[in-house]
Write an enzyme that holds these catalytic residues in place. Structure first.
Site, PDB file in Angstrom:
ATOM      1  N   ARG A   1       1.452   4.768  -9.362  1.00 33.72           N
ATOM      2  CA  ARG A   1       0.139   4.411  -8.816  1.00 33.72           C
ATOM      3  C   ARG A   1      -0.834   4.169  -9.963  1.00 33.72           C
ATOM      4  O   ARG A   1      -1.760   4.944 -10.213  1.00 33.72           O
ATOM      5  CB  ARG A   1      -0.324   5.479  -7.848  1.00 33.72           C
ATOM      6  CG  ARG A   1       0.699   5.727  -6.751  1.00 33.72           C
ATOM      7  CD  ARG A   1       0.195   6.603  -5.650  1.00 33.72           C
ATOM      8  NE  ARG A   1      -0.448   5.818  -4.611  1.00 33.72           N
ATOM      9  CZ  ARG A   1      -0.895   6.327  -3.470  1.00 33.72           C
ATOM     10  NH1 ARG A   1      -0.785   7.611  -3.245  1.00 33.72           N
ATOM     11  NH2 ARG A   1      -1.463   5.560  -2.571  1.00 33.72           N
TER      12      ARG A   1
ATOM     13  N   GLN B   1      -1.846  -1.650  -8.166  1.00 35.35           N
ATOM     14  CA  GLN B   1      -2.672  -1.551  -6.966  1.00 35.35           C
ATOM     15  C   GLN B   1      -2.355  -2.625  -5.932  1.00 35.35           C
ATOM     16  O   GLN B   1      -2.341  -2.354  -4.727  1.00 35.35           O
ATOM     17  CB  GLN B   1      -4.157  -1.603  -7.332  1.00 35.35           C
ATOM     18  CG  GLN B   1      -4.665  -0.316  -7.968  1.00 35.35           C
ATOM     19  CD  GLN B   1      -6.139  -0.386  -8.318  1.00 35.35           C
ATOM     20  OE1 GLN B   1      -6.750  -1.452  -8.320  1.00 35.35           O
ATOM     21  NE2 GLN B   1      -6.724   0.759  -8.632  1.00 35.35           N
TER      22      GLN B   1
ATOM     23  N   ASP C   1       0.730  -1.568  -3.878  1.00 31.13           N
ATOM     24  CA  ASP C   1       0.736  -0.194  -3.384  1.00 31.13           C
ATOM     25  C   ASP C   1       0.777  -0.140  -1.855  1.00 31.13           C
ATOM     26  O   ASP C   1      -0.257  -0.103  -1.185  1.00 31.13           O
ATOM     27  CB  ASP C   1      -0.496   0.535  -3.917  1.00 31.13           C
ATOM     28  CG  ASP C   1      -0.477   2.021  -3.637  1.00 31.13           C
ATOM     29  OD1 ASP C   1       0.438   2.479  -2.907  1.00 31.13           O
ATOM     30  OD2 ASP C   1      -1.364   2.731  -4.135  1.00 31.13           O
TER      31      ASP C   1
ATOM     32  N   SER D   1      -0.933   2.991  -0.074  1.00 30.26           N
ATOM     33  CA  SER D   1      -2.380   2.916   0.130  1.00 30.26           C
ATOM     34  C   SER D   1      -2.744   1.974   1.266  1.00 30.26           C
ATOM     35  O   SER D   1      -3.571   2.304   2.118  1.00 30.26           O
ATOM     36  CB  SER D   1      -3.068   2.468  -1.165  1.00 30.26           C
ATOM     37  OG  SER D   1      -2.989   3.477  -2.150  1.00 30.26           O
TER      38      SER D   1
ATOM     39  N   TYR E   1      -3.842  13.862  -7.680  1.00 36.62           N
ATOM     40  CA  TYR E   1      -3.264  14.568  -6.544  1.00 36.62           C
ATOM     41  C   TYR E   1      -3.670  16.045  -6.606  1.00 36.62           C
ATOM     42  O   TYR E   1      -4.014  16.580  -7.651  1.00 36.62           O
ATOM     43  CB  TYR E   1      -1.735  14.468  -6.560  1.00 36.62           C
ATOM     44  CG  TYR E   1      -1.211  13.084  -6.312  1.00 36.62           C
ATOM     45  CD1 TYR E   1      -1.380  12.468  -5.067  1.00 36.62           C
ATOM     46  CD2 TYR E   1      -0.541  12.381  -7.304  1.00 36.62           C
ATOM     47  CE1 TYR E   1      -0.897  11.207  -4.825  1.00 36.62           C
ATOM     48  CE2 TYR E   1      -0.051  11.103  -7.072  1.00 36.62           C
ATOM     49  CZ  TYR E   1      -0.232  10.532  -5.821  1.00 36.62           C
ATOM     50  OH  TYR E   1       0.255   9.272  -5.587  1.00 36.62           O
TER      51      TYR E   1
END
Length: 372
Positions: free
Chosen positions: A125, A130, A133, A136, A229
């Site tokens: 990530r 992006q 992804d 997401s 995270y």
């Protein structure tokens, strides 16, 4: 891309309506010379007709075996059955949410056929990734749908209303977890007029929650971890968090749970005792149900009543928004496969993998070592 064949079969997972290739992305691939074979009906769940694929240049196949026969590259949302994987030719590249380690037969089929498997849930990530992804993009749809389900289940209005019968106060909505799904849930609940709070053990999410009009719920416990995270809480931290959260939930009308720790079961945040302390008519929608749920009472795929509190554990929420979810997913997939469908691949008529590219090397299963 002469000679390269891309196959797409209908998804077989129960309730799955998404598709990994849309007519839009099909047209872009066929424009480069790829041969696309799509099983008839593969896009019906997402409202993409067979004619739309044909007009985009795809060949239509009557069954999965024909669609995937001799394919160099297979695109999917959820993993095909092990029997389908065993029928692919050796060396076929497979791209999708594959979870190869979650099913022994699936992992064995991938290994035996020497498939080049790219489980997109493994994609690093990073900023560069992006546009690829899928986690997401699909989480955004899931967060949106979770709030709509909560609004439907709640026996209250979300917005404040002034009526001839008096003023109705807005519902108090708490979003647990401020990842992509949680932030979309906050934005959606706010648009519906609710009084919204966001809770996350990562303190850095405060700014994101507040930027969407929500109030950050600070319980005095931080679990900031690496890579954006959350880390696992200690027993003492969890006990203090639960005590403070339990008191706060007594005034909440709707909870939407979205908290997750990658590769692990969802953290249990809402205990049975907390639910028992909530007002009758309150609603919990647990988006984390697929990995065990954030609520102790969540039953995946079920909606239950616990002392007057509704607890819903919907599965595969992204599939409920199949049109836009598929469009986002297919664009993510297109951007990823572009990594090995370069000009050299076009000229040679073969897939070209640069294993020094961390996005390929870290996503492929098993992971490959990057040369220094």
């Amino acid at each position: 891309m002469a000679g390269i064949t891309i196959g797409i079969a209908s998804e077989t997972a129960t309730g799955e309506r998404r598709v990994a290739l849309t007519p839009e992305t099909c047209k872009k691939l066929t424009a480069r010379g790829a041969r696309i074979r799509v099983q008839r009906g593969a896009g019906h769940g997402a409202s993409f007709s067979d004619d739309a694929y044909a007009q985009a240049g795809a060949e239509l196949a009557d069954d999965a075996a024909t669609a995937l026969d001799g394919a160099d590259l297979v695109l999917c949302v959820q993993p095909p059955p092990s029997t389908t994987l065993s029928g692919l030719r050796e060396g076929t590249a497979l791209v999708g949410l594959l979870a190869p380690q979650a099913d022994a037969a699936r992992g064995e089929a991938i290994a035996q056929r020497k498939l080049i498997a790219f489980p997109l849930e493994r994609l690093p990530r990073t900023t560069r990734a992006q546009a690829m992804d899928v986690l997401s993009s699909q989480a955004g749809m899931a967060g949106y749908k979770a709030v709509l389900i909560a609004a439907q289940l709640a026996p209250r209005f979300f917005p404040m209303l002034t009526t001839a019968a008096g003023t109705i106060r807005p519902s108090k909505v708490l979003i647990v977890g401020a990842g992509v799904a949680g932030l979309q849930a906050i934005a959606t609940a706010k648009r519906l007029g609710a009084q919204v709070e966001g809770f996350d053990v990562r303190p850095e999410t405060r700014e994101q929650i507040e930027s969407l009009g929500g109030r950050f719920l600070d319980l005095g416990v931080s679990a900031a971890g690496e890579g954006g995270y959350a880390r696992a809480l200690t027993d003492e931290e969890r006990a203090e968090q639960q005590r403070r959260l339990g008191e706060h939930l007594k005034s909440i009308d709707v909870i939407v749970c979205t908290a997750a720790v990658p590769g692990r079961p969802a953290p249990k945040i809402i205990s049975a005792a907390m639910v028992a302390g909530m007002k009758p008519g309150s609603v919990i929608v647990d988006l984390a149900a697929e990995t065990g749920g954030n609520c102790e009472l969540t039953q995946p795929g079920e909606t239950i009543d616990s002392g007057g509190v509704t607890v819903a554990g919907p599965l595969n929420l992204a599939s409920q928004g199949a049109v836009h979810a598929s469009e986002m997913y297919a664009r993510n997939v297109l951007n990823f496969v572009n990594l090995f469908l370069d000009e050299k691949a076009v000229e040679a008529g073969a897939l070209s993998f640069d294993w020094d590219d961390e996005l390929l090397a870290r996503t492929v299963w098993p992971e490959r070592t990057i040369n220094a």
